[in-house]
Design a protein around this motif. Structure first.
Motif, PDB file in Angstrom:
ATOM      1  N   PHE A   1       0.822  -1.199   0.000  1.00 49.16           N
ATOM      2  CA  PHE A   1       0.000   0.000   0.000  1.00 49.16           C
ATOM      3  C   PHE A   1       0.861   1.254   0.000  1.00 49.16           C
ATOM      4  O   PHE A   1       0.498   2.271  -0.605  1.00 49.16           O
ATOM      5  N   ASP A   2       2.008   1.181   0.652  1.00 46.96           N
ATOM      6  CA  ASP A   2       2.884   2.353   0.684  1.00 46.96           C
ATOM      7  C   ASP A   2       3.438   2.662  -0.706  1.00 46.96           C
ATOM      8  O   ASP A   2       3.704   3.824  -1.025  1.00 46.96           O
ATOM      9  N   LEU A   3       3.609   1.631  -1.532  1.00 49.99           N
ATOM     10  CA  LEU A   3       4.072   1.858  -2.903  1.00 49.99           C
ATOM     11  C   LEU A   3       3.026   2.673  -3.664  1.00 49.99           C
ATOM     12  O   LEU A   3       3.367   3.614  -4.399  1.00 49.99           O
ATOM     13  N   PHE A   4       1.755   2.331  -3.485  1.00 44.60           N
ATOM     14  CA  PHE A   4       0.667   3.100  -4.101  1.00 44.60           C
ATOM     15  C   PHE A   4       0.661   4.532  -3.564  1.00 44.60           C
ATOM     16  O   PHE A   4       0.520   5.499  -4.317  1.00 44.60           O
ATOM     17  N   ARG A   5       0.861   4.684  -2.270  1.00 50.02           N
ATOM     18  CA  ARG A   5       0.881   6.006  -1.644  1.00 50.02           C
ATOM     19  C   ARG A   5       2.030   6.857  -2.213  1.00 50.02           C
ATOM     20  O   ARG A   5       1.856   8.050  -2.477  1.00 50.02           O
ATOM     21  N   GLN A   6       3.179   6.222  -2.400  1.00 51.05           N
ATOM     22  CA  GLN A   6       4.328   6.947  -2.966  1.00 51.05           C
ATOM     23  C   GLN A   6       4.032   7.429  -4.381  1.00 51.05           C
ATOM     24  O   GLN A   6       4.398   8.546  -4.765  1.00 51.05           O
TER      25      GLN A   6
ATOM     26  N   LEU B   1     -14.833   2.307  -0.362  1.00 45.91           N
ATOM     27  CA  LEU B   1     -14.174   1.842  -1.582  1.00 45.91           C
ATOM     28  C   LEU B   1     -14.552   2.710  -2.775  1.00 45.91           C
ATOM     29  O   LEU B   1     -13.726   3.001  -3.643  1.00 45.91           O
ATOM     30  N   GLU B   2     -15.813   3.155  -2.812  1.00 41.62           N
ATOM     31  CA  GLU B   2     -16.317   3.936  -3.941  1.00 41.62           C
ATOM     32  C   GLU B   2     -15.650   5.311  -4.053  1.00 41.62           C
ATOM     33  O   GLU B   2     -15.712   5.961  -5.106  1.00 41.62           O
ATOM     34  N   LEU B   3     -15.037   5.779  -2.985  1.00 42.22           N
ATOM     35  CA  LEU B   3     -14.389   7.089  -2.980  1.00 42.22           C
ATOM     36  C   LEU B   3     -12.904   7.005  -3.334  1.00 42.22           C
ATOM     37  O   LEU B   3     -12.153   7.974  -3.179  1.00 42.22           O
ATOM     38  N   GLY B   4     -12.471   5.845  -3.789  1.00 40.62           N
ATOM     39  CA  GLY B   4     -11.050   5.648  -4.053  1.00 40.62           C
ATOM     40  C   GLY B   4     -10.366   5.078  -2.822  1.00 40.62           C
ATOM     41  O   GLY B   4     -11.009   4.676  -1.853  1.00 40.62           O
ATOM     42  N   GLN B   5      -9.029   5.056  -2.871  1.00 38.96           N
ATOM     43  CA  GLN B   5      -8.285   4.462  -1.765  1.00 38.96           C
ATOM     44  C   GLN B   5      -7.471   5.492  -0.978  1.00 38.96           C
ATOM     45  O   GLN B   5      -7.173   5.293   0.185  1.00 38.96           O
ATOM     46  N   LEU B   6      -7.119   6.591  -1.611  1.00 42.45           N
ATOM     47  CA  LEU B   6      -6.409   7.670  -0.928  1.00 42.45           C
ATOM     48  C   LEU B   6      -7.003   9.009  -1.348  1.00 42.45           C
ATOM     49  O   LEU B   6      -7.437   9.172  -2.500  1.00 42.45           O
ATOM     50  N   ALA B   7      -7.001   9.953  -0.422  1.00 40.57           N
ATOM     51  CA  ALA B   7      -7.526  11.289  -0.721  1.00 40.57           C
ATOM     52  C   ALA B   7      -6.576  12.345  -0.165  1.00 40.57           C
ATOM     53  O   ALA B   7      -5.956  12.152   0.883  1.00 40.57           O
TER      54      ALA B   7
ATOM     55  N   GLN C   1       2.562   7.550 -16.262  1.00 40.86           N
ATOM     56  CA  GLN C   1       3.883   7.408 -15.642  1.00 40.86           C
ATOM     57  C   GLN C   1       3.870   6.479 -14.429  1.00 40.86           C
ATOM     58  O   GLN C   1       4.922   6.156 -13.887  1.00 40.86           O
ATOM     59  N   PHE C   2       2.676   6.069 -14.017  1.00 40.54           N
ATOM     60  CA  PHE C   2       2.557   5.302 -12.770  1.00 40.54           C
ATOM     61  C   PHE C   2       1.879   3.955 -13.013  1.00 40.54           C
ATOM     62  O   PHE C   2       0.994   3.837 -13.864  1.00 40.54           O
ATOM     63  N   THR C   3       2.296   2.984 -12.233  1.00 38.29           N
ATOM     64  CA  THR C   3       1.818   1.615 -12.414  1.00 38.29           C
ATOM     65  C   THR C   3       0.497   1.349 -11.709  1.00 38.29           C
ATOM     66  O   THR C   3      -0.377   0.656 -12.246  1.00 38.29           O
ATOM     67  N   LEU C   4       0.330   1.883 -10.512  1.00 40.40           N
ATOM     68  CA  LEU C   4      -0.788   1.478  -9.658  1.00 40.40           C
ATOM     69  C   LEU C   4      -1.958   2.456  -9.644  1.00 40.40           C
ATOM     70  O   LEU C   4      -2.991   2.157  -9.055  1.00 40.40           O
ATOM     71  N   ILE C   5      -1.792   3.628 -10.265  1.00 42.65           N
ATOM     72  CA  ILE C   5      -2.884   4.606 -10.252  1.00 42.65           C
ATOM     73  C   ILE C   5      -3.820   4.339 -11.432  1.00 42.65           C
ATOM     74  O   ILE C   5      -3.429   4.442 -12.592  1.00 42.65           O
ATOM     75  N   GLU C   6      -5.056   3.988 -11.121  1.00 45.38           N
ATOM     76  CA  GLU C   6      -6.067   3.708 -12.132  1.00 45.38           C
ATOM     77  C   GLU C   6      -6.792   4.979 -12.559  1.00 45.38           C
ATOM     78  O   GLU C   6      -7.017   5.230 -13.743  1.00 45.38           O
ATOM     79  N   LYS C   7      -7.166   5.806 -11.551  1.00 46.25           N
ATOM     80  CA  LYS C   7      -7.978   6.982 -11.827  1.00 46.25           C
ATOM     81  C   LYS C   7      -7.745   8.022 -10.746  1.00 46.25           C
ATOM     82  O   LYS C   7      -7.464   7.687  -9.598  1.00 46.25           O
TER      83      LYS C   7
ATOM     84  N   TYR D   1      -7.649   6.321  -7.161  1.00 42.29           N
ATOM     85  CA  TYR D   1      -8.188   4.964  -7.252  1.00 42.29           C
ATOM     86  C   TYR D   1      -7.067   4.031  -7.701  1.00 42.29           C
ATOM     87  O   TYR D   1      -6.365   4.319  -8.684  1.00 42.29           O
ATOM     88  N   VAL D   2      -6.912   2.920  -7.003  1.00 45.00           N
ATOM     89  CA  VAL D   2      -5.847   1.986  -7.335  1.00 45.00           C
ATOM     90  C   VAL D   2      -6.269   1.085  -8.489  1.00 45.00           C
ATOM     91  O   VAL D   2      -7.457   0.787  -8.667  1.00 45.00           O
ATOM     92  N   ASN D   3      -5.313   0.657  -9.271  1.00 47.41           N
ATOM     93  CA  ASN D   3      -5.540  -0.325 -10.329  1.00 47.41           C
ATOM     94  C   ASN D   3      -5.530  -1.703  -9.670  1.00 47.41           C
ATOM     95  O   ASN D   3      -4.475  -2.262  -9.385  1.00 47.41           O
ATOM     96  N   PHE D   4      -6.727  -2.228  -9.400  1.00 48.68           N
ATOM     97  CA  PHE D   4      -6.814  -3.462  -8.620  1.00 48.68           C
ATOM     98  C   PHE D   4      -6.217  -4.662  -9.330  1.00 48.68           C
ATOM     99  O   PHE D   4      -5.723  -5.585  -8.675  1.00 48.68           O
TER     100      PHE D   4
END
Length: 656
Positions: free
Chosen positions: A12-17, A47-53, A83-89, A101-104
């Motif tokens: 999760f920290d990788l997504f946060r970074q 979940l519907e609001l994304g994973q980080l705000a 440019q990013f692997t885990l960011i979906e939206k 929103y993470v790319n699940f």
């Protein structure tokens, strides 16, 4: 050759970074004249609001003089997701929040394969600043068995020490043996009167009986003498009334103790009656012991060791051990208490009044400007601390000053796990360290306060010998667990049932003493402690065993490569996020000393997995690759439940 997926300690920290980097780039691109030292991101509640705000748009809007939503929209537009692997939206929300929103599909693979790769080490992120830490815990006076009211201390202390070790700190656990003072002399006096008998039962139980009966007989004797003296002065009517009330209570206690221990009571009563003034004999023994007189040392150490042997037996049952057992008396005899007291006397905060030395804690706090730092209101007066009695003997906190200095000579941080009823004494101790010039040490001194354990409808009283011992609670927990296992799993052999009952019963008690916030009282009820349906060790253990059972059943069939992208159900995404968040939870539990967070996490993960298990087929999923993905998810849940339970000293069974 199949390409191996990269794995990470904290998915999760990788997504946060990535989210933080995306925002930093967007700010540079859109508002090049503005820089921010930190970019804060918070997990979203749904979940519907994304994973980080992020709420940084509100901060930027103040500097730019525009609405936060305008800033948010500009930043979202400037983010280049490619440019990013885990960011979906990325989208705006509310009045100006930015939600990620993470790319699940990718995140699920990263998380599950990272957990599988790290296995039993998953989640245990090492600190970049390891320290030598002493955790002092339990430290029950060697007078009677550890009772359920005191049992929270060793479980909290042991759990904290385990968490800090896994965080990468050099941790040692210390038991402070409080063997100096009147109470130890009372039990030693009774023990000597009986001719130093060998225990006929568990030694701490045996010592506890001697202590309770001796206290009662000596106190009645003292009150009778006080009454005789008071009746010679008729003007002291109020005093006589109070003595009569106290005598009535102690006579009531005597009746109870005679009934429970008739032989012991009569023998001690006869022996103690040989002394004209038992109270003075005890005081004399206390002074002799503090002075280090040989026969007094041998006597009190002998009876203390008996009690400690019983403590060790109890602690072994719950897998609690100590690096060091530290005798309070050693700090008196080796001069360290005198040295600390002498140094305190040179400070402007000690005064001599009514033939006793006292520490003006409030003056020290005000002079050294510590109240604000310690969270104390300026108009709150801190009571003084008496350091030495008129007879020259020291008090507990005086000796604790010397002990604290000794601990800091061996560590960088000290954590005292002590009940919140000792909060004032621990504050006075901390202020004494500041007054002695140990400012850095005092800054790194933590009183981990906790509330007591209560049994509904039962009032504990050491003076009456009314207490439920920790051993009794463990015995009953194991027996109740055995009855439950017999009902739920009659197919198991008797040996299997007994083995399961052992780890379920012990685990249930450990979990129950951890999962309540330390500041709250633990209301110990069996309905809660051994609830197989929710929020208990048996419930989480049963969930772990269920995951193991699913994995076992699937091993007979070759599994295709998991199709992580098919884990598309909301429950599956929630589980993956929960698994990915385990390292964050562990870091928070270690950094902020929150052992209850571990139990809360384990229970939440068990809840979510059971909902998943009841709603979605695993082995019989629609396609083999989906089944394989759900099996991989189930296996990682097994791993993380095991790791969470291990943190609180609870066995994660494969069968139940």
């Amino acid at each position: 050759m199949e390409k191996k997926t990269l794995t990470y300690e904290n998915p999760f920290d990788l997504f946060r970074q990535e989210c933080r980097a995306a925002l930093a780039q967007a700010i540079t691109k859109t508002f090049s004249n503005i820089s921010l030292s930190t970019i804060n991101l918070n997990k979203t509640p749904l979940l519907e609001l994304g994973q980080l705000a992020s709420s940084l748009s509100f901060e930027l809007a103040k500097k730019l003089g525009v609405k936060p939503l305008v800033v948010a929209e500009q930043l979202v537009e400037a983010i280049d997701k490619s440019q990013f692997t885990l960011i979906e939206k990325v989208s705006t929300a509310g009045a100006g929040y930015i939600n990620f929103y993470v790319n699940f599909s990718k995140f699920s693979q990263l998380t599950l394969e990272s957990i599988k790769d790290k296995d039993k080490s998953y989640g245990f992120i090492k600190t970049e600043n390891p320290a030598k830490i002493i955790v002092e815990h339990t430290s029950v006076n060697p007078l009677h068995p550890i009772h359920i009211g005191q049992a929270r201390n060793p479980i909290i202390g042991d759990t904290l020490a385990g968490i800090l070790k896994l965080r990468g700190h050099d941790v040692s656990t210390h038991y402070y043996i409080d063997d100096v003072g009147r109470q130890s002399s009372v039990v030693a006096y009774g023990y000597q009167k009986l001719g130093k008998p060998k225990p006929t039962e568990k030694p701490d139980l045996f010592v506890g009986q001697i202590y309770t009966v001796t206290c009662c007989i000596v106190e009645i004797n003292r009150l009778k003498k006080a009454k005789d003296k008071a009746t010679q002065h008729p003007q002291t009517t109020d005093n006589i009334t109070k003595i009569n009330e106290d005598l009535a209570e102690w006579f009531s206690i005597a009746v109870e103790l005679k009934e429970k221990h008739p032989v012991l009571f009569e023998e001690l009563a006869a022996k103690i009656s040989e002394d004209e003034n038992p109270e003075e004999e005890i005081n004399r023994l206390n002074r002799r012991y503090e002075d280090g007189e040989l026969t007094a040392k041998q006597l009190i150490r002998e009876v203390s060791e008996l009690c400690l042997d019983g403590f060790r037996q109890t602690q072994n049952r719950v897998s609690v051990t100590y690096t060091s057992w530290d005798w309070e008396s050693d700090f008196v005899w080796n001069g360290q208490v005198t040295e600390a007291l002498t140094k305190l006397k040179t400070s402007p905060f000690l005064y001599f009044e009514n033939n006793v030395w006292a520490f003006n804690a409030d003056k020290a706090a005000n002079t050294l400007q510590l109240k604000s730092k310690l969270g104390i209101k300026e108009n709150n007066e801190i009571p003084p601390l008496t350091l030495m009695r008129a007879d020259g003997t020291t008090l507990y906190t005086t000796r604790d000053v010397a002990y604290s200095i000794w601990k800091f000579q061996r560590s960088e941080k000290v954590i005292n796990v002590i009940g919140m009823e000792q909060s004032l004494a621990q504050l006075q101790l901390k202020l004494a360290l500041y007054a002695l010039g140990y400012s850095k040490e005092a800054d790194n001194f933590t009183h981990f306060a906790y509330n007591l354990v209560a049994l509904p409808g039962y009032k504990m009283s050491s003076r009456r010998g009314h207490y439920i011992t920790f051993d009794q609670v463990l015995d009953e927990a194991i027996e109740r667990a055995y009855q439950e296992v017999c009902k739920r799993s009659p197919m198991f052999s008797e040996e299997e049932k007994r083995n399961i009952a052992q780890f379920v019963g012990i685990g249930a008690v450990r979990y129950a003493l951890i999962d309540i916030d330390p500041g709250k009282q633990v209301l110990f009820t069996w309905d809660r402690v051994l609830n197989f349906e929710t929020n208990s060790a048996p419930y989480v253990q049963y969930t772990h065993a269920r995951a193991c059972s699913i994995i076992r059943k699937a091993t007979d069939t070759p599994q295709p490569t998991p199709a992580y992208n098919k884990l598309a159900e909301k429950l599956e995404h929630e589980l993956i996020l929960q698994l990915a968040s385990f390292p964050d939870m562990f870091i928070e539990a270690a950094e902020y000393l929150k052992p209850a967070a571990i139990a809360d996490y384990a229970n939440g993960l068990a809840d979510k997995f059971n909902a998943f298990y009841n709603a979605l087929p695993v082995i019989k999923a629609e396609t083999p690759d989906l089944s394989s993905a759900r099996l991989a998810l189930t296996d990682t849940i097994r791993i993380v439940l095991n790791n969470a339970l291990s943190l609180i000293g609870v066995v994660a069974p494969e069968r139940m």
